[in-house]
Design a protein around this motif. Structure first.
Motif, mmCIF file in Angstrom:
data_model
loop_
_atom_site.group_PDB
_atom_site.id
_atom_site.type_symbol
_atom_site.label_atom_id
_atom_site.label_comp_id
_atom_site.label_asym_id
_atom_site.label_seq_id
_atom_site.Cartn_x
_atom_site.Cartn_y
_atom_site.Cartn_z
ATOM 1 N N LYS A 181 -9.611 -5.052 4.164
ATOM 2 C CA LYS A 181 -10.828 -4.875 4.464
ATOM 3 C C LYS A 181 -11.919 -3.792 3.779
ATOM 4 O O LYS A 181 -13.026 -4.202 3.273
ATOM 5 C CB LYS A 181 -11.146 -4.610 5.849
ATOM 6 C CG LYS A 181 -12.454 -4.887 6.735
ATOM 7 C CD LYS A 181 -12.338 -4.377 7.984
ATOM 8 C CE LYS A 181 -11.748 -5.118 8.971
ATOM 9 N NZ LYS A 181 -11.568 -4.693 10.268
ATOM 10 N N LEU A 182 -11.239 -2.729 3.538
ATOM 11 C CA LEU A 182 -12.152 -1.773 2.818
ATOM 12 C C LEU A 182 -12.202 -2.115 1.267
ATOM 13 O O LEU A 182 -13.123 -1.776 0.456
ATOM 14 C CB LEU A 182 -11.185 -0.416 2.774
ATOM 15 C CG LEU A 182 -11.617 0.667 2.107
ATOM 16 C CD1 LEU A 182 -12.952 1.107 2.752
ATOM 17 C CD2 LEU A 182 -10.934 1.947 2.423
ATOM 18 N N LYS A 239 -14.818 -4.819 0.772
ATOM 19 C CA LYS A 239 -15.877 -4.546 1.342
ATOM 20 C C LYS A 239 -17.148 -4.728 0.265
ATOM 21 O O LYS A 239 -17.279 -4.119 -0.726
ATOM 22 C CB LYS A 239 -16.089 -3.135 2.048
ATOM 23 C CG LYS A 239 -17.528 -2.808 2.656
ATOM 24 C CD LYS A 239 -17.462 -1.364 3.466
ATOM 25 C CE LYS A 239 -18.660 -0.992 4.307
ATOM 26 N NZ LYS A 239 -18.717 0.203 4.641
ATOM 27 N N TYR A 251 -1.802 -11.814 12.702
ATOM 28 C CA TYR A 251 -0.816 -10.865 12.568
ATOM 29 C C TYR A 251 0.626 -11.471 12.510
ATOM 30 O O TYR A 251 1.519 -10.608 12.710
ATOM 31 C CB TYR A 251 -1.011 -9.681 13.685
ATOM 32 C CG TYR A 251 -2.434 -9.143 13.593
ATOM 33 C CD1 TYR A 251 -2.382 -7.927 12.730
ATOM 34 C CD2 TYR A 251 -3.602 -9.423 14.051
ATOM 35 C CE1 TYR A 251 -3.744 -7.232 12.483
ATOM 36 C CE2 TYR A 251 -4.694 -8.857 13.894
ATOM 37 C CZ TYR A 251 -4.919 -7.772 13.166
ATOM 38 O OH TYR A 251 -6.223 -7.071 12.743
ATOM 39 N N VAL A 297 -1.109 -3.515 10.663
ATOM 40 C CA VAL A 297 -2.441 -3.496 10.886
ATOM 41 C C VAL A 297 -3.139 -2.636 9.659
ATOM 42 O O VAL A 297 -3.954 -2.931 9.278
ATOM 43 C CB VAL A 297 -2.663 -2.904 12.135
ATOM 44 C CG1 VAL A 297 -4.187 -2.534 12.375
ATOM 45 C CG2 VAL A 297 -2.032 -3.289 13.429
ATOM 46 N N GLY A 298 -2.262 -1.936 9.020
ATOM 47 C CA GLY A 298 -2.813 -1.084 7.893
ATOM 48 C C GLY A 298 -3.212 -1.782 6.829
ATOM 49 O O GLY A 298 -4.148 -1.528 6.054
ATOM 50 N N HIS A 340 -4.452 -5.023 6.850
ATOM 51 C CA HIS A 340 -5.639 -5.502 7.458
ATOM 52 C C HIS A 340 -6.622 -4.444 6.811
ATOM 53 O O HIS A 340 -7.702 -4.825 6.429
ATOM 54 C CB HIS A 340 -5.580 -6.088 8.777
ATOM 55 C CG HIS A 340 -4.689 -7.257 8.984
ATOM 56 N ND1 HIS A 340 -5.165 -8.337 8.885
ATOM 57 C CD2 HIS A 340 -3.307 -7.148 9.382
ATOM 58 C CE1 HIS A 340 -4.202 -9.100 9.304
ATOM 59 N NE2 HIS A 340 -3.224 -8.601 9.598
ATOM 60 N N GLU A 341 -6.666 -3.185 7.320
ATOM 61 C CA GLU A 341 -7.653 -2.262 7.084
ATOM 62 C C GLU A 341 -7.964 -2.219 5.753
ATOM 63 O O GLU A 341 -9.061 -1.918 5.061
ATOM 64 C CB GLU A 341 -7.277 -0.899 7.695
ATOM 65 C CG GLU A 341 -7.307 -1.096 9.460
ATOM 66 C CD GLU A 341 -8.518 -1.723 9.873
ATOM 67 O OE1 GLU A 341 -9.803 -1.151 9.506
ATOM 68 O OE2 GLU A 341 -8.464 -2.483 10.901
ATOM 69 N N ALA A 342 -6.578 -1.905 4.837
ATOM 70 C CA ALA A 342 -6.913 -1.640 3.477
ATOM 71 C C ALA A 342 -7.615 -2.736 2.624
ATOM 72 O O ALA A 342 -8.414 -2.733 1.894
ATOM 73 C CB ALA A 342 -5.262 -1.368 3.094
ATOM 74 N N HIS A 385 -8.556 -12.510 10.763
ATOM 75 C CA HIS A 385 -7.146 -11.825 10.563
ATOM 76 C C HIS A 385 -6.319 -12.594 11.596
ATOM 77 O O HIS A 385 -6.536 -12.779 12.638
ATOM 78 C CB HIS A 385 -7.501 -10.456 10.920
ATOM 79 C CG HIS A 385 -8.285 -9.722 10.040
ATOM 80 N ND1 HIS A 385 -7.928 -9.042 8.801
ATOM 81 C CD2 HIS A 385 -9.825 -9.565 10.227
ATOM 82 C CE1 HIS A 385 -9.226 -8.303 8.702
ATOM 83 N NE2 HIS A 385 -10.134 -8.730 9.233
#
Length: 739
Positions: free
Chosen positions: A47-48, A51, A66, A40-41, A43-45, A64
């Motif tokens: 996205k950031l 951006k 998984y 999950v990390g 994905h967040e990285a 997304h």
């Protein structure tokens, strides 16, 4: 750690560069990126890091997954995913690599770009992986900073965009070809235009709603631009003038397109189609998104095809009009009549096909000229149209009109009433009559309307021959008679081709001495059954069909050949009488054929006598006189057969170069009751210095009376019947027996 220290600087650089650019307004669509990773990390990285990035003038939209399985489901259900950022190790050590093969082989997604990301490069060595798998880049996760991701995605999206454009172009061109092929089968202008606007919607992938096709006005001041096809909410305006459309914006756009004769590729697309065969057309397409370059290119190709297509349709319509419309009267012609659908709801069980023939129209044309004749035909067409508004009316021939309609409407009185009043041509009244033939129709007759038309022609012919100015209804007996005549004509042609026609000869005698003076050649035909067909059945048929020319040549040739044999069998001083039709005499080469036949068989011309009937001679006296003068110039004699049965007997005797009169058998038969006519003919002929022959002598009393009148020659069953040559030679070898 060094990479992490550099990343913010790089990030700031990119942001500053973007801020300094005067970016256009963002389009509504995006580049779709699928991020596949079990962490999950990550994905967040991702996205950031992505951006606010703009790639190739579009923002990014992240999806997304998984696991590899979840990614496969996403790729199956979602459309237009351009790039996959794919982890190698997930459920299994090779889950990502296995998904690559599924994407390419099972899902057949060839355009999508795949970027492998791995945190454990040992599981999939870079060189071997790139060599083996259809991927576009392979990076370790620590490498993928914002700048690196921007660079990698820009390269991948550009490749995806190019591949997709090629795919879309190919699919679009396939649609253009398919559409052009389908439209080629649509010959009506309305159908073609409807098909065209729907195909446009398919090519640029919009709903077939808000589509209009308009034909520009002609040079006529009263003519206006007209909507000839529409789809969706505008379909109610088909066949209406453009100015009735309830959208000022669309009306204005279409008129600008027609006036400028160029397409307007803007929101609310308006396409122009030039035509060589007629007025140009404009098609309005209600589109609510900017046109892509590929849309413009496909539309240019399709519009070029459509212009040719519209030309073909207009040309086809002109050809169809020429094929099925009478050019003079502007009403349907015979071709149109014969394809008329009898299932038409206006017809009922008591329907008729009626043929109306103007009597003596040829003489009218000769007397007043073809211009007046054409005006008369137009006047008749107008009056028939007004008299029978619910009927189908066509021109079936030069002066024949065909009508299909209800028997209640087209009764005998109504048809003939059309011709009760005079027709006015240039203020001059003309009183004409018409003969009519009609036949009943049923809805089951559609496959054989041509047969019913022939039946109506049979009835019309009967009206022309026997009941001019009246209506004759076709009957089965009438049809059977016509079919019998047609069958007889076919058999007669076969008989001529197969030498089944033959000659018989009836002897002629000097009545005082009973000396043989000559023979008359008589044409005979024995059919396939072995029965003799009476000459009064097949001779008129041969005359009407034009076969008499060929038959006449056969008779001349055969008669001279066989007469040559007869002369050499001990009868050198006799003559041969050959019956000749008016059709033969009209032929320019008749005398040449007669001369050749005599010369080839060494027949002296003075021993040949050409027989014509009095009725024939009276019909066209001047031409017959000239033809018979040429016969006499050859040295041949001329006999008038059936004398006394015509209406101009005395007047033609002084004109024709005849050397013999033949008393018709009807007067010979009547001698026992009244011998005055036979006696008068004998006296008339003798006064004019002509020889006389009596036909049909069957009794001794007739023979004695004719001999007493000083009639020189006679023939009939009292002396001998007609015989073929061999039988005749045998008969003549016997002594004459006369009681």
């Amino acid at each position: 750690m060094e990479n992490k220290a550099e990343s913010p600087d790089d990030l700031m650089l990119i942001i500053e560069d973007d801020d300094q650019t005067d970016l256009p307004a963002l389009p509504s669509h995006t580049w779709r990126i699928l991020v596949v990773d079990d962490d999950v990390g990550v994905h967040e990285a991702t996205k950031l890091a992505l951006k606010g990035l703009i790639v190739e003038d579009r923002p990014l939209e992240l999806l997304h997954a998984y696991s590899a399985q979840e990614a496969q489901q996403c790729l199956t259900s979602e459309q237009d995913i351009g790039v996959v950022l794919l982890d190698v190790v997930m459920e299994t050590e090779h889950a990502g690599l296995d998904l690559v093969e599924i994407i390419r082989e099972e899902l057949e997604l060839k355009a999508i770009r795949i970027v492998l990301r791995t945190g454990q490069p040992g599981y999939a060595p870079e060189m071997e992986t790139i060599r083996r798998y259809d991927i576009n880049d392979y990076r370790t996760k620590p490498e993928l900073t914002r700048i690196r991701l921007f660079t990698i995605l820009t390269s991948a999206i550009r490749a995806y965009k190019q591949i997709r454009n090629q795919q879309i172009m190919r699919q679009g061109l396939e649609k253009v070809v398919q559409a052009s092929t389908e439209l080629a089968h649509l010959h009506g202008l309305k159908m073609f235009a409807e098909g065209a606007v729907k195909q446009i919607s398919a090519i640029i992938q919009i709903e077939p709603d808000g589509l209009i096709c308009v034909q520009e006005p002609s040079g006529n001041e009263e003519d206006r631009a007209k909507i000839i096809a529409a789809a969706g909410r505008y379909s109610k305006f088909v066949h209406s003038p453009l100015d009735t459309l309830d959208s000022h914006k669309i009306r204005e756009s279409i008129m600008r397109c027609l006036d400028s004769r160029t397409s307007l590729l803007e929101t609310g697309l308006t396409l122009y189609f030039s035509t060589e065969q007629g007025r140009g057309l404009a098609a309005y397409v209600d589109i609510h998104r900017p046109l892509e370059d590929i849309d413009r290119h496909l539309l240019e190709v399709f519009c070029a095809n459509l212009s040719v297509g519209f030309d073909n349709v207009l040309l086809y319509n002109k050809l169809e009009e020429q094929a099925f419309t009478d050019s003079l009267l502007r009403i349907p012609n015979l071709n149109s009549l014969l394809r008329y659908q009898l299932s038409n709801p206006t017809l009922n069980r008591s329907s008729l096909l009626v043929l109306v023939d103007i009597d003596d129209f040829s003489a009218f044309n000769d007397s007043f000229g073809h211009k007046v004749g054409d005006l008369l035909l137009k006047a008749v067409a107008r009056r028939l149209t007004l008299a029978f508004p619910n009927c189908f009316i066509a021109r079936g021939g030069s002066d024949v009109f065909a009508l299909i309609g209800s028997a209640d409407e087209m009764d005998t009185h109504s048809i003939l009433n059309v011709f009760d009043e005079s027709f006015f041509i240039d203020d001059q009244p003309f009183k004409i009559m018409a003969s009519v033939g009609e036949v009943e129709l049923s809805t089951e007759d559609n496959s054989c309307l041509s047969e019913r038309y022939k039946d109506a022609q049979v009835a019309l012919k009967q009206a022309k021959l026997h009941h001019r100015g009246s209506v004759i209804h076709f009957s089965k007996d009438m049809g059977q008679c016509a079919r019998d005549r047609m069958l007889l004509l076919t058999e007669l042609k076969e008989a001529l081709d197969n030498n089944a026609l033959f000659l018989m000869y009836q002897p002629k005698y000097h009545l005082e001495s009973l000396r043989l003076t000559g023979v008359e050649a008589l044409l005979r035909w024995r059919n396939k059954k072995g029965d003799l067909v009476p000459p009064d059945q097949f001779i008129p048929l041969a005359e009407q069909s034009g076969m008499m020319i060929s038959i006449g040549k056969f008779v001349l040739k055969q008669a001279c050949q066989q007469f040559h044999q007869l002369l050499h069998n001990g009868y050198p001083g006799i003559t041969i009488a050959i019956n000749v039709s008016p059709t033969q005499l009209d032929e320019p080469d008749f005398c040449a054929n007669l001369k050749n036949a005599m010369q080839e068989n060494n027949i002296p011309p003075e021993q040949v006598e050409v027989e014509v009937t009095e009725t024939i001679a009276a019909n066209n006296l001047d031409d017959i006189q000239q033809a018979l003068n040429r016969v006499r110039a050859l040295g041949c004699k001329v006999a008038i057969d059936d004398f006394g049965t015509g209406f101009s007997s005395l007047s033609i005797l002084h004109t024709l170069p005849a050397t013999r009169l033949k008393i018709d058998r009807t007067f010979v038969d009547a001698m026992e009751q009244d011998d005055s006519i036979a006696k008068m003919i004998v006296n008339l002929g003798q006064t004019l210095g002509m020889e006389i022959t009596a036909e049909g002598i069957e009794t001794q009393a007739q023979y004695e009376q004719l001999k007493a009148f000083k009639c020189e020659e006679g023939q009939g069953w009292l002396f001998a019947k007609a015989m073929e040559l061999d039988e005749l030679i045998a008969f003549l070898a016997k002594p004459m027996q006369n009681d």
